[in-house]
Design a protein around this motif. Structure first.
Motif, PDB file in Angstrom:
ATOM      1  N   GLY A 261       0.890  -1.218   0.036  1.00 49.37           N
ATOM      2  CA  GLY A 261      -0.132  -0.018   0.099  1.00 49.37           C
ATOM      3  C   GLY A 261       0.830   1.186  -0.043  1.00 49.37           C
ATOM      4  N   ALA A 262       0.736   1.921  -1.124  1.00 46.72           N
ATOM      5  CA  ALA A 262       1.755   2.968  -1.247  1.00 46.72           C
ATOM      6  C   ALA A 262       0.883   4.253  -1.421  1.00 46.72           C
ATOM      7  CB  ALA A 262       2.428   3.133  -2.563  1.00 46.72           C
ATOM      8  N   GLY A 263      -0.227   4.501  -0.163  1.00 48.79           N
ATOM      9  CA  GLY A 263      -1.086   5.879  -0.464  1.00 48.79           C
ATOM     10  C   GLY A 263      -0.350   6.834   0.398  1.00 48.79           C
ATOM     11  N   VAL A 264      -1.500   7.513   1.324  1.00 47.21           N
ATOM     12  CA  VAL A 264      -0.992   8.762   2.000  1.00 47.21           C
ATOM     13  C   VAL A 264       0.431   8.249   2.954  1.00 47.21           C
ATOM     14  CG1 VAL A 264      -1.569  10.408   3.679  1.00 47.21           C
ATOM     15  CG2 VAL A 264      -3.203   9.914   1.627  1.00 47.21           C
ATOM     16  N   MET A 265      -0.083   7.335   3.901  1.00 41.34           N
ATOM     17  CA  MET A 265       0.717   7.005   4.862  1.00 41.34           C
ATOM     18  C   MET A 265       1.948   5.903   4.620  1.00 41.34           C
ATOM     19  SD  MET A 265      -0.880   8.763   7.254  1.00 41.34           S
ATOM     20  CE  MET A 265       0.366   8.320   8.684  1.00 41.34           C
ATOM     21  N   GLY A 266       1.688   5.189   3.688  1.00 43.14           N
ATOM     22  CA  GLY A 266       2.974   4.462   3.203  1.00 43.14           C
ATOM     23  C   GLY A 266       3.995   5.533   2.528  1.00 43.14           C
ATOM     24  N   SER A 267       3.551   6.581   1.900  1.00 39.60           N
ATOM     25  CA  SER A 267       4.459   7.361   1.241  1.00 39.60           C
ATOM     26  C   SER A 267       5.161   8.280   2.173  1.00 39.60           C
ATOM     27  CB  SER A 267       3.511   8.444   0.152  1.00 39.60           C
ATOM     28  OG  SER A 267       4.127   9.412   0.102  1.00 39.60           O
ATOM     29  N   ALA A 268       4.217   8.834   3.432  1.00 34.84           N
ATOM     30  CA  ALA A 268       4.879   9.419   4.752  1.00 34.84           C
ATOM     31  C   ALA A 268       5.982   8.736   5.361  1.00 34.84           C
ATOM     32  CB  ALA A 268       3.770   9.859   5.625  1.00 34.84           C
ATOM     33  N   ILE A 269       5.678   7.257   5.609  1.00 35.33           N
ATOM     34  CA  ILE A 269       6.613   6.779   6.099  1.00 35.33           C
ATOM     35  C   ILE A 269       7.956   6.553   5.084  1.00 35.33           C
ATOM     36  CG2 ILE A 269       7.411   4.268   7.369  1.00 35.33           C
ATOM     37  CD1 ILE A 269       4.547   3.904   7.582  1.00 35.33           C
ATOM     38  N   ILE A 270       7.623   6.137   3.843  1.00 34.95           N
ATOM     39  CA  ILE A 270       8.667   6.148   3.028  1.00 34.95           C
ATOM     40  C   ILE A 270       9.694   7.217   2.979  1.00 34.95           C
ATOM     41  CG2 ILE A 270       9.462   5.756   0.564  1.00 34.95           C
ATOM     42  CD1 ILE A 270       6.957   3.786   0.276  1.00 34.95           C
ATOM     43  N   GLY A 271       8.844   8.341   2.752  1.00 39.82           N
ATOM     44  CA  GLY A 271       9.505   9.562   2.538  1.00 39.82           C
ATOM     45  C   GLY A 271      10.585  10.001   3.956  1.00 39.82           C
ATOM     46  N   GLY A 272       9.967   9.490   5.053  1.00 40.44           N
ATOM     47  CA  GLY A 272      10.645   9.998   6.346  1.00 40.44           C
ATOM     48  C   GLY A 272      12.089   8.949   6.484  1.00 40.44           C
ATOM     49  N   LEU A 273      11.860   7.635   5.995  1.00 42.57           N
ATOM     50  CA  LEU A 273      13.056   6.784   6.313  1.00 42.57           C
ATOM     51  C   LEU A 273      13.915   7.393   4.997  1.00 42.57           C
ATOM     52  CD1 LEU A 273      10.962   3.227   6.056  1.00 42.57           C
ATOM     53  CD2 LEU A 273      12.375   4.143   7.902  1.00 42.57           C
ATOM     54  N   LEU A 274      13.770   7.844   4.274  1.00 41.64           N
ATOM     55  CA  LEU A 274      14.650   8.180   3.101  1.00 41.64           C
ATOM     56  C   LEU A 274      15.345   9.529   3.707  1.00 41.64           C
ATOM     57  CD1 LEU A 274      13.132   7.308  -0.145  1.00 41.64           C
ATOM     58  CD2 LEU A 274      14.906   6.367   0.741  1.00 41.64           C
ATOM     59  N   LYS A 275      14.681  10.504   3.922  1.00 47.29           N
ATOM     60  CA  LYS A 275      14.998  11.910   4.693  1.00 47.29           C
ATOM     61  C   LYS A 275      15.989  11.723   5.805  1.00 47.29           C
ATOM     62  CE  LYS A 275      13.448  16.438   5.411  1.00 47.29           C
ATOM     63  NZ  LYS A 275      12.315  17.247   6.273  1.00 47.29           N
ATOM     64  N   LYS A 276      15.664  10.857   6.605  1.00 48.60           N
ATOM     65  CA  LYS A 276      16.534  10.541   7.717  1.00 48.60           C
ATOM     66  C   LYS A 276      17.738   9.571   7.461  1.00 48.60           C
ATOM     67  CE  LYS A 276      13.821  12.335  11.180  1.00 48.60           C
ATOM     68  NZ  LYS A 276      14.088  12.764  12.536  1.00 48.60           N
ATOM     69  N   LYS A 277      17.817   9.197   6.191  1.00 48.27           N
ATOM     70  CA  LYS A 277      18.674   8.525   5.600  1.00 48.27           C
ATOM     71  C   LYS A 277      19.056   7.178   6.273  1.00 48.27           C
ATOM     72  CE  LYS A 277      21.652  12.277   3.632  1.00 48.27           C
ATOM     73  NZ  LYS A 277      20.704  12.472   2.696  1.00 48.27           N
ATOM     74  N   LEU A 278      17.933   6.584   6.708  1.00 46.61           N
ATOM     75  CA  LEU A 278      17.803   5.431   7.377  1.00 46.61           C
ATOM     76  C   LEU A 278      18.251   4.018   6.617  1.00 46.61           C
ATOM     77  CD1 LEU A 278      15.060   5.715  10.032  1.00 46.61           C
ATOM     78  CD2 LEU A 278      17.545   5.661  10.527  1.00 46.61           C
ATOM     79  N   VAL A 279      17.577   4.400   5.353  1.00 46.32           N
ATOM     80  CA  VAL A 279      17.820   3.599   4.158  1.00 46.32           C
ATOM     81  C   VAL A 279      17.971   4.437   2.793  1.00 46.32           C
ATOM     82  CG1 VAL A 279      16.173   1.577   5.247  1.00 46.32           C
ATOM     83  CG2 VAL A 279      15.309   3.461   3.639  1.00 46.32           C
ATOM     84  N   VAL A 280      18.305   3.739   1.750  1.00 48.25           N
ATOM     85  CA  VAL A 280      18.510   4.119   0.670  1.00 48.25           C
ATOM     86  C   VAL A 280      17.437   3.696  -0.313  1.00 48.25           C
ATOM     87  CG1 VAL A 280      21.041   4.525   0.506  1.00 48.25           C
ATOM     88  CG2 VAL A 280      20.029   2.511  -0.280  1.00 48.25           C
ATOM     89  N   PRO A 281      17.079   4.308  -1.480  1.00 49.87           N
ATOM     90  CA  PRO A 281      15.856   4.032  -2.220  1.00 49.87           C
ATOM     91  C   PRO A 281      16.070   2.535  -2.673  1.00 49.87           C
ATOM     92  CG  PRO A 281      16.540   6.134  -3.020  1.00 49.87           C
ATOM     93  CD  PRO A 281      17.480   5.866  -1.805  1.00 49.87           C
ATOM     94  N   GLU A 282      17.170   1.899  -2.967  1.00 53.07           N
ATOM     95  CA  GLU A 282      17.176   0.599  -3.348  1.00 53.07           C
ATOM     96  C   GLU A 282      16.656  -0.242  -2.325  1.00 53.07           C
ATOM     97  OE1 GLU A 282      19.677   3.094  -3.626  1.00 53.07           O
ATOM     98  OE2 GLU A 282      19.161   3.387  -5.768  1.00 53.07           O
ATOM     99  N   GLN A 283      16.733   0.193  -1.090  1.00 53.21           N
ATOM    100  CA  GLN A 283      16.337  -0.799  -0.137  1.00 53.21           C
ATOM    101  C   GLN A 283      14.800  -0.884   0.233  1.00 53.21           C
ATOM    102  OE1 GLN A 283      19.441   1.089   2.555  1.00 53.21           O
ATOM    103  NE2 GLN A 283      19.025  -0.749   3.790  1.00 53.21           N
ATOM    104  N   ILE A 284      13.852  -0.244  -0.867  1.00 49.08           N
ATOM    105  CA  ILE A 284      12.576  -0.191  -0.441  1.00 49.08           C
ATOM    106  C   ILE A 284      11.845  -0.457  -1.775  1.00 49.08           C
ATOM    107  CG2 ILE A 284      10.477   1.375   0.045  1.00 49.08           C
ATOM    108  CD1 ILE A 284      12.355   3.388   1.578  1.00 49.08           C
ATOM    109  N   ILE A 285      10.846  -1.379  -1.274  1.00 48.68           N
ATOM    110  CA  ILE A 285       9.892  -1.872  -2.620  1.00 48.68           C
ATOM    111  C   ILE A 285       8.371  -1.421  -2.191  1.00 48.68           C
ATOM    112  CG2 ILE A 285      10.028  -4.287  -1.914  1.00 48.68           C
ATOM    113  CD1 ILE A 285       9.634  -4.714  -4.983  1.00 48.68           C
ATOM    114  N   ALA A 286       7.965  -0.923  -2.846  1.00 50.93           N
ATOM    115  CA  ALA A 286       6.286  -0.644  -2.637  1.00 50.93           C
ATOM    116  C   ALA A 286       5.479  -1.542  -3.562  1.00 50.93           C
ATOM    117  CB  ALA A 286       6.101   0.834  -2.637  1.00 50.93           C
ATOM    118  N   SER A 287       4.507  -1.889  -2.986  1.00 47.21           N
ATOM    119  CA  SER A 287       3.355  -2.776  -3.884  1.00 47.21           C
ATOM    120  C   SER A 287       2.088  -2.122  -3.667  1.00 47.21           C
ATOM    121  CB  SER A 287       3.394  -4.102  -3.641  1.00 47.21           C
ATOM    122  OG  SER A 287       2.343  -4.830  -4.162  1.00 47.21           O
TER     123      SER A 287
END
Ligand SMILES: NC(=O)C1=CN([C@@H]2O[C@H](COP(=O)(O)OP(=O)(O)OC[C@H]3O[C@@H](n4cnc5c(N)ncnc54)[C@H](O)[C@@H]3O)[C@@H](O)[C@H]2O)C=CC1
Ligand SMILES: O=C(O)[C@@H]1CCC=N1
Length: 272
Positions: A12-38
């Protein structure tokens, strides 16, 4: 505990999925290659892929298979469809985080046949890192995973662990739904300014800064809201006249009833 070598799947990549992904990337906890969204919605997939450069798919299982951590960000009503295909297929997942309102740890554990489940309730200011989440987990969830859950949620703002799942439905009613209560109040307040004769632009500016300034002041002083309200309320003055009407209109009981209704609804959603 870092996320090195881990892939996180978002279902689920709606409002909240996108918010968590954005936060993880902004805080540099992960790089984009470490995330997959379905997500079955092509527009949602395209939007998230172009915004964050992450991998996307319309196949939940494909996402789950690649991951060590899975975050369930679908509406509670879709859980009955999302969980069954995963049953017995996701034993490799080290942690599953669900943010779905009402959906219990037990439903997810039994639905997936995996006990490493975290249940969390964030809110929409998470989209700008100003959210607050409440979370709990199954006793089986290990210390490293608990630390990772806290990190994922803190990427969106504050995160409070509770040791009893009953608080999740309460948090859903209080802080999860909370932004909507405030936005409704703000909307009504702006309209009241327009009714008196202000332009909408000026009414909006006055109300928005009053809300953000007052909240900042409350946090800054650490004082109880009653103390700060009394500062504004001159004897025989304008504020006392306005507050009287809010009380007469049943503001306190309306708020209490609203939170209670949301709490009951969260419990109902959990019953399926
Ligand atoms: N919006 C809010 O204020 C908050 C929502 N939540 C919870 O977060 C969850 C998601 O809510 P939102 O992001 O607001 O909803 P949303 O509707 O923006 O996102 C849900 C996404 O799930 C996708 N989806 C639908 N069926 C699917 C399936 N079978 N497999 C994979 N993806 C599927 C949809 O296409 C959509 O993009 C809900 O369970 C809600 O209770 C939690 C806290 C706050
Ligand atoms: O209204 C809902 O069901 C979700 C849960 C918290 C905020 N929105």
């Amino acid at each position: 505990m870092s996320f090195e070598g881990k892939t996180i799947a978002f279902i689920g990549a709606g409002v909240m999925g996108s918010a968590i992904i954005g936060g993880l990337l902004k805080k540099k906890l992960v790089v984009p290659e470490q995330i997959i969204a379905s997500d079955p919605n092509e527009q949602a997939r395209q939007a998230i892929a172009s915004q964050y450069g992450i991998q996307v798919t319309d196949d939940n299982m494909e996402a789950a298979k690649q991951a060590q951590i899975m975050v369930l960000c679908v509406k509670p009503q879709f859980m009955g469809k999302v969980l069954p295909p995963f049953y017995g297929e996701v034993a490799h997942l080290e942690m599953v985080v669900s943010i779905a309102a009402g959906v219990t740890l037990k439903t997810i554990e039994e639905g997936l046949a995996n006990m490493n489940v975290v249940r969390a309730m964030p809110n929409t200011p998470a989209q700008i890192g100003e959210g607050i989440s409440v979370w709990t987990c199954a006793p089986e969830v290990g210390e490293d995973q608990r630390a990772q859950a806290q990190q994922i949620l803190e990427a969106m703002g504050q995160a409070i662990y509770v040791d009893d799942e009953k608080y999740l439905d309460m948090a859903t009613a209080l802080s999860g739904s909370g932004p909507a209560y405030l936005f409704l109040f703000i909307e009504a307040w702006i309209d009241a300014g327009v009714k008196m004769g202000f332009s909408r632009a000026i009414a909006e500016a006055l109300v928005k800064q009053t809300v953000s300034g007052s909240t900042a002041y409350l946090n800054h002083t650490g004082a109880h809201p009653t103390v700060l309200r009394n500062q504004v309320t001159s004897p025989g003055g304008t504020t006392a006249a306005g507050l009287y009407e809010l009380e007469r209109g049943g503001l306190r009981t309306a708020v209490a009833d609203a939170v209670w209704a949301a709490y009951k609804r969260s419990q109902e959603l959990g019953e399926g």
